[in-house]
Design a protein around this motif. Structure first.
Motif, PDB file in Angstrom:
ATOM      1  N   GLY A  98       0.839  -1.178   0.000  1.00 54.53           N
ATOM      2  CA  GLY A  98       0.000   0.000   0.000  1.00 54.53           C
ATOM      3  C   GLY A  98       0.881   1.237   0.000  1.00 54.53           C
ATOM      4  N   SER A  99       0.310   2.361   0.375  1.00 51.02           N
ATOM      5  CA  SER A  99       1.053   3.603   0.479  1.00 51.02           C
ATOM      6  C   SER A  99       0.525   4.361   1.689  1.00 51.02           C
ATOM      7  CB  SER A  99       0.901   4.432  -0.809  1.00 51.02           C
ATOM      8  OG  SER A  99       1.809   5.504  -0.843  1.00 51.02           O
ATOM      9  N   ALA A 100       1.111   5.513   1.993  1.00 49.39           N
ATOM     10  CA  ALA A 100       0.686   6.257   3.172  1.00 49.39           C
ATOM     11  C   ALA A 100       1.017   7.728   3.001  1.00 49.39           C
ATOM     12  CB  ALA A 100       1.361   5.703   4.427  1.00 49.39           C
ATOM     13  N   LEU A 101       0.313   8.568   3.749  1.00 51.27           N
ATOM     14  CA  LEU A 101       0.526  10.011   3.739  1.00 51.27           C
ATOM     15  C   LEU A 101       0.153  10.547   5.116  1.00 51.27           C
ATOM     16  CD1 LEU A 101      -2.517  11.627   3.449  1.00 51.27           C
ATOM     17  CD2 LEU A 101      -2.407  10.336   1.302  1.00 51.27           C
ATOM     18  N   SER A 102       0.552  11.792   5.394  1.00 51.02           N
ATOM     19  CA  SER A 102       0.230  12.327   6.711  1.00 51.02           C
ATOM     20  C   SER A 102       0.287  13.847   6.727  1.00 51.02           C
ATOM     21  CB  SER A 102       1.183  11.780   7.770  1.00 51.02           C
ATOM     22  OG  SER A 102       2.510  12.156   7.504  1.00 51.02           O
ATOM     23  N   SER A 103      -0.452  14.403   7.673  1.00 50.09           N
ATOM     24  CA  SER A 103      -0.275  15.788   8.110  1.00 50.09           C
ATOM     25  C   SER A 103       0.623  15.743   9.336  1.00 50.09           C
ATOM     26  CB  SER A 103      -1.629  16.404   8.437  1.00 50.09           C
ATOM     27  OG  SER A 103      -2.197  15.765   9.572  1.00 50.09           O
ATOM     28  N   SER A 104       0.680  16.807  10.102  1.00 47.84           N
ATOM     29  CA  SER A 104       1.514  16.820  11.301  1.00 47.84           C
ATOM     30  C   SER A 104       0.920  15.987  12.428  1.00 47.84           C
ATOM     31  CB  SER A 104       1.715  18.258  11.783  1.00 47.84           C
ATOM     32  OG  SER A 104       0.471  18.833  12.126  1.00 47.84           O
ATOM     33  N   THR A 105      -0.364  15.657  12.345  1.00 42.13           N
ATOM     34  CA  THR A 105      -1.023  14.936  13.436  1.00 42.13           C
ATOM     35  C   THR A 105      -1.682  13.627  13.027  1.00 42.13           C
ATOM     36  OG1 THR A 105      -3.058  16.211  13.092  1.00 42.13           O
ATOM     37  CG2 THR A 105      -1.487  17.048  14.725  1.00 42.13           C
ATOM     38  N   ARG A 106      -2.142  13.537  11.805  1.00 48.79           N
ATOM     39  CA  ARG A 106      -2.909  12.360  11.367  1.00 48.79           C
ATOM     40  C   ARG A 106      -2.195  11.639  10.236  1.00 48.79           C
ATOM     41  NH1 ARG A 106      -9.355  12.478  10.100  1.00 48.79           N
ATOM     42  NH2 ARG A 106      -9.366  12.363  12.390  1.00 48.79           N
ATOM     43  N   GLY A 107      -2.140  10.302  10.323  1.00 44.80           N
ATOM     44  CA  GLY A 107      -1.561   9.476   9.276  1.00 44.80           C
ATOM     45  C   GLY A 107      -2.613   8.605   8.631  1.00 44.80           C
ATOM     46  N   ILE A 108      -2.501   8.413   7.316  1.00 40.97           N
ATOM     47  CA  ILE A 108      -3.472   7.623   6.563  1.00 40.97           C
ATOM     48  C   ILE A 108      -2.727   6.566   5.761  1.00 40.97           C
ATOM     49  CG2 ILE A 108      -5.294   7.679   4.823  1.00 40.97           C
ATOM     50  CD1 ILE A 108      -5.803  10.590   5.727  1.00 40.97           C
ATOM     51  N   MET A 119      -8.850   2.908   3.084  1.00 40.66           N
ATOM     52  CA  MET A 119      -7.930   3.821   3.754  1.00 40.66           C
ATOM     53  C   MET A 119      -8.165   3.718   5.264  1.00 40.66           C
ATOM     54  SD  MET A 119      -7.990   7.243   1.351  1.00 40.66           S
ATOM     55  CE  MET A 119      -9.782   7.288   1.078  1.00 40.66           C
ATOM     56  N   ASP A 120      -7.089   3.562   6.029  1.00 43.69           N
ATOM     57  CA  ASP A 120      -7.129   3.564   7.492  1.00 43.69           C
ATOM     58  C   ASP A 120      -6.478   4.845   7.991  1.00 43.69           C
ATOM     59  OD1 ASP A 120      -7.978   0.975   7.164  1.00 43.69           O
ATOM     60  OD2 ASP A 120      -6.216   0.037   8.062  1.00 43.69           O
ATOM     61  N   TYR A 121      -6.863   5.314   9.182  1.00 47.72           N
ATOM     62  CA  TYR A 121      -6.178   6.475   9.738  1.00 47.72           C
ATOM     63  C   TYR A 121      -5.828   6.251  11.206  1.00 47.72           C
ATOM     64  CZ  TYR A 121     -10.232   8.294  12.332  1.00 47.72           C
ATOM     65  OH  TYR A 121     -11.267   8.474  13.226  1.00 47.72           O
ATOM     66  N   VAL A 122      -4.791   6.950  11.648  1.00 50.56           N
ATOM     67  CA  VAL A 122      -4.373   6.967  13.048  1.00 50.56           C
ATOM     68  C   VAL A 122      -4.013   8.394  13.428  1.00 50.56           C
ATOM     69  CG1 VAL A 122      -3.478   4.599  13.046  1.00 50.56           C
ATOM     70  CG2 VAL A 122      -1.948   6.495  12.450  1.00 50.56           C
ATOM     71  N   GLU A 123      -4.079   8.683  14.722  1.00 52.95           N
ATOM     72  CA  GLU A 123      -3.525   9.919  15.255  1.00 52.95           C
ATOM     73  C   GLU A 123      -2.092   9.597  15.690  1.00 52.95           C
ATOM     74  OE1 GLU A 123      -5.183  12.632  14.816  1.00 52.95           O
ATOM     75  OE2 GLU A 123      -6.974  11.539  14.160  1.00 52.95           O
ATOM     76  N   ILE A 124      -1.102  10.239  15.064  1.00 52.88           N
ATOM     77  CA  ILE A 124       0.288   9.792  15.133  1.00 52.88           C
ATOM     78  C   ILE A 124       0.857   9.814  16.548  1.00 52.88           C
ATOM     79  CG2 ILE A 124       2.630  10.291  14.312  1.00 52.88           C
ATOM     80  CD1 ILE A 124       1.352  11.376  11.734  1.00 52.88           C
ATOM     81  N   MET A 125       0.479  10.768  17.368  1.00 55.26           N
ATOM     82  CA  MET A 125       1.068  10.890  18.697  1.00 55.26           C
ATOM     83  C   MET A 125       0.314  10.102  19.767  1.00 55.26           C
ATOM     84  SD  MET A 125       3.835  12.378  18.165  1.00 55.26           S
ATOM     85  CE  MET A 125       4.367  12.523  19.866  1.00 55.26           C
ATOM     86  N   THR A 126      -0.613   9.242  19.360  1.00 56.03           N
ATOM     87  CA  THR A 126      -1.287   8.339  20.288  1.00 56.03           C
ATOM     88  C   THR A 126      -0.794   6.920  20.037  1.00 56.03           C
ATOM     89  OG1 THR A 126      -3.125   7.868  18.788  1.00 56.03           O
ATOM     90  CG2 THR A 126      -3.312   9.825  20.178  1.00 56.03           C
ATOM     91  N   LEU A 127      -1.394   5.942  20.687  1.00 54.18           N
ATOM     92  CA  LEU A 127      -1.222   4.526  20.381  1.00 54.18           C
ATOM     93  C   LEU A 127      -2.598   3.931  20.180  1.00 54.18           C
ATOM     94  CD1 LEU A 127       1.423   3.448  23.067  1.00 54.18           C
ATOM     95  CD2 LEU A 127       1.847   4.001  20.668  1.00 54.18           C
ATOM     96  N   GLY A 128      -2.690   2.889  19.359  1.00 50.98           N
ATOM     97  CA  GLY A 128      -3.978   2.235  19.163  1.00 50.98           C
ATOM     98  C   GLY A 128      -4.147   1.741  17.745  1.00 50.98           C
TER      99      GLY A 128
END
Length: 313
Positions: A98-108, A119-128
């Motif tokens: 796959g591939s991925a991209l991000s802003s300063s806070t959210r990764g996809i 498409m999946d997303y995470v908040e980069i500075m958290t865990l989960g």
């Protein structure tokens, strides 16, 4: 609120494989993006099966998710230090390529093999674990993705279309038509580089017929991209050093330089290269040699602490 700061100027390269030996690499290494030179050892991923992972980052953390065979693991590292990957959580489904991209806070995390358009997303500075973001409009096998601070651009796949989608990173939803990539680039340009206003991706396969990637498949050295603020077809900005390094590579970048790591080289016995290339995204032009990876390989994940999706710095 969280302010994205960090040690600017480092790109992280992780995972990969070579053939015909079929060796999988847990290697994590890094380069200093403002210089020239070979990569340096950083640590190891948690999972030997993270070949063809997806890489994204803030200025503080780099995340690597997925891999073959059908791995759902997400690892993270702190970019300014060195050390092994740490478990972050899992994707909604395991997949490589796959591939991925991000802003300063959210990764996809975008797409994957075989033909996954999620498409999946995470908040980069958290865990989960990752959560569902939406779907891209095409087969998601081997796409290329890059970002401005607000928009994500996703191009190419292993199918018969040449579509480019865009998404709004801060919201959720399906990909929306942006334009066309006149070169077919599936499996070739995992991730891309961004100035914040311009996004580029590098290499891949192209069809000499211009109608289907399964017809007369060949490698392209083309570096092409789009301006985030306006829809339209991709523009060619230059070429990679060699067509031999043009597929199964990985890309990331700063707001000035784009980098291309490794690649599949059928002409070589080990079928992989350790080449690192770079180009000037702002002015365009052909890629140049930067240095070497510690081990020749393809199917790598990469991320950078100063890419154009991170906003003002």
């Amino acid at each position: 609120s969280f302010k994205d700061t960090g040690n600017r100027g480092r790109a992280i390269i992780a995972g990969g494989e070579n053939s015909p030996s079929g060796t999988d690499f847990k290697i994590i290494e890094y380069i200093q993006t403002s210089t020239l030179g070979n990569s340096t050892d950083f640590g190891e991923l948690t999972n030997t099966n993270m070949q063809n992972p997806m890489g994204l980052s803030s200025s503080i953390r780099a995340l690597f998710g997925g891999g073959a065979p059908t791995t759902a693991t997400i690892d993270y590292v702190t970019i300014a230090s060195t050390g092994n990957g740490i478990d972050f959580g899992d994707l909604t489904s395991g997949r490589p390529r796959g591939s991925a991209l991000s802003s300063s806070t959210r990764g996809i995390f975008v797409g994957g093999n075989p033909g996954i358009n999620v498409m999946d997303y995470v908040e980069i500075m958290t865990l989960g674990n990752a959560q569902d973001f939406g779907d891209i409009s095409f087969n998601g096998r081997g796409p290329s993705a890059t970002a401005s601070p607000t928009r994500g651009i996703i191009a190419n796949d292993y199918s018969s279309n040449f579509d480019i989608d865009f998404i709004t990173i801060a919201s959720k939803g399906n990909g929306v038509a942006f334009g066309k990539d006149l070169y077919y680039g599936g499996y070739g340009a995992t991730n891309g580089a961004s100035t914040g206003s311009r996004g580029v991706w590098m290499g891949g396969y192209t069809s000499s017929t211009g109608t289907s990637p399964t017809q007369n498949l060949r490698r392209t050295t083309a570096i092409r991209g789009v301006e985030f603020s306006s829809g339209g077809n991709a523009t060619e900005y230059g070429d990679l050093v060699s067509a031999s390094y043009a597929v199964y590579n990985s890309a990331t970048g700063t707001k000035n330089r784009g980098f291309c790591f490794g690649g599949f080289v059928p002409e070589l016995t080990i079928d992989a290269t350790n080449t690192i290339q770079f180009m000037n995204i702002q002015s365009s032009g052909d890629a140049q040699d930067f240095g070497d990876l510690t081990v020749p390989r393809f199917g790598i994940g990469s991320a950078c602490d100063s890419h154009g999706g991170l906003g003002g710095f």
